[in-house]
Design an enzyme around this catalytic site. Structure first.
Site, short mmCIF file in Angstrom:
data_model
loop_
_atom_site.label_atom_id
_atom_site.label_comp_id
_atom_site.label_asym_id
_atom_site.label_seq_id
_atom_site.Cartn_x
_atom_site.Cartn_y
_atom_site.Cartn_z
N CYS A 46 -0.41 -34.63 70.37
CA CYS A 46 -0.55 -35.58 71.47
C CYS A 46 0.34 -36.81 71.28
CB CYS A 46 -2.01 -36.04 71.58
SG CYS A 46 -3.14 -34.73 72.07
N HIS A 82 -3.08 -40.39 75.11
CA HIS A 82 -4.38 -41.03 74.94
C HIS A 82 -4.29 -42.27 74.06
CE1 HIS A 82 -4.79 -39.55 70.79
NE2 HIS A 82 -4.30 -38.40 71.24
#
Length: 191
Positions: A167, A151
């Site tokens: 992440c 992301h």
């Protein structure tokens, strides 16, 4: 008076030597950390060959290298190759390695902390809607592993660092480019 000047001269020289020695000491420390695989806020921009990491380019391929803190992308036909700096997980416990795939693409994602994040920090909000305070930035590629994403981020200081809870983060302009190139089913490998 002469004694004071000598002391100042000796202290000044010692300070100068220390100033010149500090970068050398720091450099040796950085080199030791680099050899151990822990790097300090930098990405190692070196091109890689997809064949070393994937059996084919079916649906395209994304490689997230947690050591060099870089994300690589190859299109299915091999005509497009991109390389971007990234953030990676803070610790080994939060780092997952292996092969997964993109299962969902979201522009303007909503962020919800994972149960383990809320356990570590109960003050986290339950939900952060899209916008400049959202930790997922402007775009997110959801992976088949629960809670894992590639992301964007609005906090550009995180790129090139160990700064995530699992992440892989990219600058918003870079995730927008990857988002346009990737599709549902794109292979993803974290190493």
């Amino acid at each position: 008076m002469t004694t004071i000047n000598r002391r100042r001269t000796i202290l000044g020289a010692a300070a100068g030597i220390a100033a010149f020695s500090a970068p050398t000491i720091m450099h040796a420390s950085d080199r030791a950390q680099e050899e151990a695989g822990a790097r300090q806020n930098i990405s190692s921009f070196r091109t890689l060959d997809w064949r070393d990491h994937f059996p084919s380019l079916r649906n395209g391929a994304i490689l997230a290298d947690t050591v060099s803190r870089a994300v690589h992308f190859w299109s299915e036909d091999g005509s497009i190759y991109r390389l971007w700096p990234s953030s990676v997980p803070i610790s080994e416990e939060l780092t997952r390695r292996g092969i997964t795939e993109v299962v969902r693409k979201v522009v303007g994602p909503t962020w919800r902390p994972t149960p383990s994040m809320r356990e570590r920090d109960p003050t986290l909000p339950a939900v952060v809607e899209p916008g400049p305070r959202n930790p997922l930035g402007t775009h997110a590629l959801y992976l088949s592993w629960q809670y894992y994403r590639v992301h964007g981020t609005h906090d550009t200081r995180k790129i090139g660092r160990r700064s995530s809870d699992g992440c892989i983060g990219l600058y918003n302009e870079d995730i927008a480019e990857l988002f346009a190139l990737a599709k549902i089913g794109t292979q993803v490998r974290l190493i």
